[in-house]
Design a protein around this motif. Structure first.
Motif, PDB file in Angstrom:
ATOM      1  N   TYR A  46       0.615  -1.454  -0.103  1.00  0.00           N
ATOM      2  CA  TYR A  46      -0.082  -0.067  -0.006  1.00  0.00           C
ATOM      3  C   TYR A  46       0.935   1.293  -0.436  1.00  0.00           C
ATOM      4  O   TYR A  46       0.143   2.522  -0.460  1.00  0.00           O
ATOM      5  CB  TYR A  46      -1.357  -0.218   1.425  1.00  0.00           C
ATOM      6  CG  TYR A  46      -2.158  -0.930   0.825  1.00  0.00           C
ATOM      7  CD1 TYR A  46      -3.414  -0.783   0.463  1.00  0.00           C
ATOM      8  CD2 TYR A  46      -2.580  -2.434   1.381  1.00  0.00           C
ATOM      9  CE1 TYR A  46      -4.386  -1.534   0.206  1.00  0.00           C
ATOM     10  CE2 TYR A  46      -3.078  -3.375   1.043  1.00  0.00           C
ATOM     11  CZ  TYR A  46      -4.412  -2.611   0.569  1.00  0.00           C
ATOM     12  OH  TYR A  46      -5.446  -3.136   0.376  1.00  0.00           O
ATOM     13  N   HIS A  47       1.944   1.381   0.255  1.00  0.00           N
ATOM     14  CA  HIS A  47       3.119   2.377  -0.199  1.00  0.00           C
ATOM     15  C   HIS A  47       3.095   2.707  -1.791  1.00  0.00           C
ATOM     16  O   HIS A  47       3.217   4.050  -1.890  1.00  0.00           O
ATOM     17  CB  HIS A  47       4.644   2.222   0.209  1.00  0.00           C
ATOM     18  CG  HIS A  47       4.410   2.245   1.815  1.00  0.00           C
ATOM     19  ND1 HIS A  47       4.577   0.695   2.561  1.00  0.00           N
ATOM     20  CD2 HIS A  47       5.084   3.207   2.152  1.00  0.00           C
ATOM     21  CE1 HIS A  47       5.179   0.922   4.551  1.00  0.00           C
ATOM     22  NE2 HIS A  47       4.901   2.117   3.821  1.00  0.00           N
ATOM     23  N   GLY A  48       2.365   1.628  -2.451  1.00  0.00           N
ATOM     24  CA  GLY A  48       2.296   3.085  -3.886  1.00  0.00           C
ATOM     25  C   GLY A  48       1.440   1.976  -4.503  1.00  0.00           C
ATOM     26  O   GLY A  48       0.260   1.335  -4.002  1.00  0.00           O
ATOM     27  N   SER A  60       8.293  -8.194  -8.872  1.00  0.00           N
ATOM     28  CA  SER A  60       9.013  -7.132  -9.411  1.00  0.00           C
ATOM     29  C   SER A  60       8.245  -5.341  -8.497  1.00  0.00           C
ATOM     30  O   SER A  60       9.059  -4.280  -8.373  1.00  0.00           O
ATOM     31  CB  SER A  60       8.553  -6.928 -10.260  1.00  0.00           C
ATOM     32  OG  SER A  60       9.274  -5.935 -11.584  1.00  0.00           O
ATOM     33  N   ASP A  61       6.857  -4.791  -8.633  1.00  0.00           N
ATOM     34  CA  ASP A  61       7.048  -3.803  -8.203  1.00  0.00           C
ATOM     35  C   ASP A  61       7.034  -3.601  -6.962  1.00  0.00           C
ATOM     36  O   ASP A  61       7.104  -2.882  -6.603  1.00  0.00           O
ATOM     37  CB  ASP A  61       5.437  -3.069  -8.444  1.00  0.00           C
ATOM     38  CG  ASP A  61       4.504  -3.561  -9.710  1.00  0.00           C
ATOM     39  OD1 ASP A  61       5.616  -3.076 -10.604  1.00  0.00           O
ATOM     40  OD2 ASP A  61       3.608  -3.702 -10.096  1.00  0.00           O
ATOM     41  N   LEU A  62       6.909  -4.723  -5.728  1.00  0.00           N
ATOM     42  CA  LEU A  62       7.692  -4.776  -4.843  1.00  0.00           C
ATOM     43  C   LEU A  62       8.682  -4.182  -4.569  1.00  0.00           C
ATOM     44  O   LEU A  62       9.247  -3.603  -2.898  1.00  0.00           O
ATOM     45  CB  LEU A  62       6.048  -6.419  -4.160  1.00  0.00           C
ATOM     46  CG  LEU A  62       6.471  -6.079  -2.330  1.00  0.00           C
ATOM     47  CD1 LEU A  62       6.103  -4.622  -1.546  1.00  0.00           C
ATOM     48  CD2 LEU A  62       6.214  -7.256  -2.101  1.00  0.00           C
ATOM     49  N   LEU A  63       9.382  -4.903  -5.003  1.00  0.00           N
ATOM     50  CA  LEU A  63      10.871  -4.941  -5.041  1.00  0.00           C
ATOM     51  C   LEU A  63      11.413  -3.716  -5.265  1.00  0.00           C
ATOM     52  O   LEU A  63      11.997  -3.111  -5.093  1.00  0.00           O
ATOM     53  CB  LEU A  63      11.472  -5.924  -5.851  1.00  0.00           C
ATOM     54  CG  LEU A  63      11.367  -7.505  -5.261  1.00  0.00           C
ATOM     55  CD1 LEU A  63      12.506  -8.187  -5.617  1.00  0.00           C
ATOM     56  CD2 LEU A  63      11.935  -7.335  -4.253  1.00  0.00           C
ATOM     57  N   HIS A  64      10.590  -2.743  -5.785  1.00  0.00           N
ATOM     58  CA  HIS A  64      11.444  -1.563  -6.616  1.00  0.00           C
ATOM     59  C   HIS A  64      10.785  -0.871  -5.783  1.00  0.00           C
ATOM     60  O   HIS A  64      11.338   0.706  -4.916  1.00  0.00           O
ATOM     61  CB  HIS A  64       9.970  -1.229  -7.645  1.00  0.00           C
ATOM     62  CG  HIS A  64      10.369   0.057  -7.845  1.00  0.00           C
ATOM     63  ND1 HIS A  64      11.593   0.354  -8.787  1.00  0.00           N
ATOM     64  CD2 HIS A  64       9.941   1.335  -8.027  1.00  0.00           C
ATOM     65  CE1 HIS A  64      11.346   2.213  -9.063  1.00  0.00           C
ATOM     66  NE2 HIS A  64       9.752   2.449  -8.332  1.00  0.00           N
ATOM     67  N   LEU A  65       9.631  -0.725  -4.559  1.00  0.00           N
ATOM     68  CA  LEU A  65       9.190  -0.754  -3.164  1.00  0.00           C
ATOM     69  C   LEU A  65       9.788  -0.277  -2.456  1.00  0.00           C
ATOM     70  O   LEU A  65      10.287   0.666  -1.386  1.00  0.00           O
ATOM     71  CB  LEU A  65       7.589  -0.773  -3.123  1.00  0.00           C
ATOM     72  CG  LEU A  65       6.431   0.086  -3.895  1.00  0.00           C
ATOM     73  CD1 LEU A  65       4.851  -1.105  -2.682  1.00  0.00           C
ATOM     74  CD2 LEU A  65       6.686   1.030  -3.234  1.00  0.00           C
ATOM     75  N   TYR A  66      10.719  -1.246  -1.890  1.00  0.00           N
ATOM     76  CA  TYR A  66      12.132  -1.508  -0.980  1.00  0.00           C
ATOM     77  C   TYR A  66      12.591  -0.821  -1.702  1.00  0.00           C
ATOM     78  O   TYR A  66      13.723  -0.292  -1.113  1.00  0.00           O
ATOM     79  CB  TYR A  66      12.355  -3.081  -0.527  1.00  0.00           C
ATOM     80  CG  TYR A  66      10.819  -3.855  -0.148  1.00  0.00           C
ATOM     81  CD1 TYR A  66      10.313  -3.555   0.548  1.00  0.00           C
ATOM     82  CD2 TYR A  66      10.761  -5.351  -0.401  1.00  0.00           C
ATOM     83  CE1 TYR A  66       9.668  -4.537   1.404  1.00  0.00           C
ATOM     84  CE2 TYR A  66       9.639  -5.880  -0.403  1.00  0.00           C
ATOM     85  CZ  TYR A  66       8.668  -5.234   1.110  1.00  0.00           C
ATOM     86  OH  TYR A  66       7.247  -5.836   1.710  1.00  0.00           O
ATOM     87  N   ASP A  67      13.467  -1.232  -3.073  1.00  0.00           N
ATOM     88  CA  ASP A  67      14.014   0.001  -3.328  1.00  0.00           C
ATOM     89  C   ASP A  67      14.144   1.567  -2.722  1.00  0.00           C
ATOM     90  O   ASP A  67      14.639   2.580  -2.921  1.00  0.00           O
ATOM     91  CB  ASP A  67      14.148  -0.415  -4.420  1.00  0.00           C
ATOM     92  CG  ASP A  67      15.452   0.836  -5.557  1.00  0.00           C
ATOM     93  OD1 ASP A  67      17.009   1.079  -4.519  1.00  0.00           O
ATOM     94  OD2 ASP A  67      15.326   1.170  -6.052  1.00  0.00           O
ATOM     95  N   MET A  68      12.578   2.452  -3.378  1.00  0.00           N
ATOM     96  CA  MET A  68      12.123   2.962  -3.293  1.00  0.00           C
ATOM     97  C   MET A  68      12.346   3.193  -0.995  1.00  0.00           C
ATOM     98  O   MET A  68      13.176   4.767  -0.969  1.00  0.00           O
ATOM     99  CB  MET A  68      10.617   4.035  -3.697  1.00  0.00           C
ATOM    100  CG  MET A  68      10.273   4.935  -2.853  1.00  0.00           C
ATOM    101  SD  MET A  68      10.636   5.961  -4.617  1.00  0.00           S
ATOM    102  CE  MET A  68      11.068   5.320  -5.946  1.00  0.00           C
ATOM    103  N   CYS A 111      14.387   6.509   0.393  1.00  0.00           N
ATOM    104  CA  CYS A 111      13.309   7.589   1.394  1.00  0.00           C
ATOM    105  C   CYS A 111      14.170   7.746   2.483  1.00  0.00           C
ATOM    106  O   CYS A 111      13.202   8.726   3.263  1.00  0.00           O
ATOM    107  CB  CYS A 111      11.899   7.363   1.234  1.00  0.00           C
ATOM    108  SG  CYS A 111      10.929   7.637  -0.478  1.00  0.00           S
ATOM    109  N   THR A 112      15.014   7.202   3.417  1.00  0.00           N
ATOM    110  CA  THR A 112      15.089   6.952   4.413  1.00  0.00           C
ATOM    111  C   THR A 112      16.629   7.887   4.848  1.00  0.00           C
ATOM    112  O   THR A 112      17.189   8.203   3.446  1.00  0.00           O
ATOM    113  CB  THR A 112      16.048   5.324   4.848  1.00  0.00           C
ATOM    114  OG1 THR A 112      16.148   4.445   4.438  1.00  0.00           O
ATOM    115  CG2 THR A 112      14.084   4.866   5.051  1.00  0.00           C
TER     116      THR A 112
END
Length: 260
Positions: free
Chosen positions: A193-195, A247-255, A259-260
């Motif tokens: 839900y972050h993206g 792939s979308d979820l892994l992209h969120l983890y990269d994001m 962001c930190t």
């Protein structure tokens, strides 16, 4: 540091451009494109929604609804036009109504205020508070109109609960009990839900993909019959769908790392 300001229908919340409760450092060299900056903004705001939801005692589905409302709103309008944190506060308020977990605007405002001012006292019921409350309510109406009052959504949660029970009955019980597959799957679902992936993929497909990734991560094997377990549970999903969601979820983890 972020701060609340007055007044105006959309101006009662300032740009929340600082770290919650922290100090702002020297500005970093901005090499991001406009698209990347927007994705980062939405990631941070959805993290704000989730953390605020926990402090308000919201259940997981109302928090998910708030995130979907937020993402769908900004699919229709530009983040440069509307203050994203004000929209997020209104989405939290609206999600409480939609999912029948009603929240007081005062509680939402105070919790959000403490998020950015961790050492401050709750806002007094003065002009600043009432300006902000009016902005939250007006923005809620804007969200409703922008989404044509379509604010009820299907979430992956009910599907995931069913899939977990089904897969648990198939795998070796010792392998299941010594690995946190269920806990990891729920955590992966929350992270979706972050993206915008939570609004771009079918809820059943998201539930399957998060469970698939959790099983794969811990090396838990599901007995194979004529069809794969995920085909049995969800007939219209393909391996390509699963790969795209992961792939979308892994992209969120990269994001998240950026962001930190």
């Amino acid at each position: 540091m972020a701060r609340f300001i007055t007044p105006g229908s959309m101006g009662a919340v300032s740009r929340m451009d600082g770290a919650p409760g922290g100090k702002r450092g020297a500005p970093a060299l901005d090499t991001d494109t406009d698209s990347t900056r927007e994705i980062k903004t939405h990631f941070r705001v959805c993290r704000f929604i989730m953390e605020t939801g926990v402090k308000l005692g919201m259940r997981s589905v109302p928090v998910a609804t708030a995130c979907v409302l937020y993402h769908r709103f900004f699919q229709c309008v530009s983040v440069t036009v509307y203050e994203p944190y004000l929209v997020a506060m209104s989405c939290i308020y609206l999600a409480g109504k939609v999912e029948e977990q009603h929240l007081r605007t005062r509680d939402i405002i105070n919790v959000c205020h403490r998020y950015f001012h961790s050492s401050s006292e709750p806002l007094n019921c003065d002009g600043e508070f009432w300006d902000l409350r009016d902005s939250v309510v007006q923005c809620e109406l804007l969200v409703l109109r922008q989404l044509n009052f379509h604010v009820s959504f299907q979430h992956p949660h009910k599907y995931l609960l069913h899939y977990l029970l089904s897969v648990k009955s198939l795998v070796n019980r010792h392998a299941w009990s010594r690995t946190p597959v269920a806990e990891t799957t729920w955590a992966l679902l929350r992270d979706c839900y972050h993206g915008t992936m939570c609004v771009r993929h079918a809820p059943q497909h998201i539930a399957i993909a998060t469970l698939y990734l959790a099983l794969l991560s811990y090396g838990v094997e599901v007995p194979v019959g004529e069809r794969e377990w995920w085909q049995v549970l969800c007939e219209d999903i393909t391996k390509e769908d699963i790969d795209a969601i992961i792939s979308d979820l892994l992209h969120l983890y990269d994001m998240e790392a950026k962001c930190t």
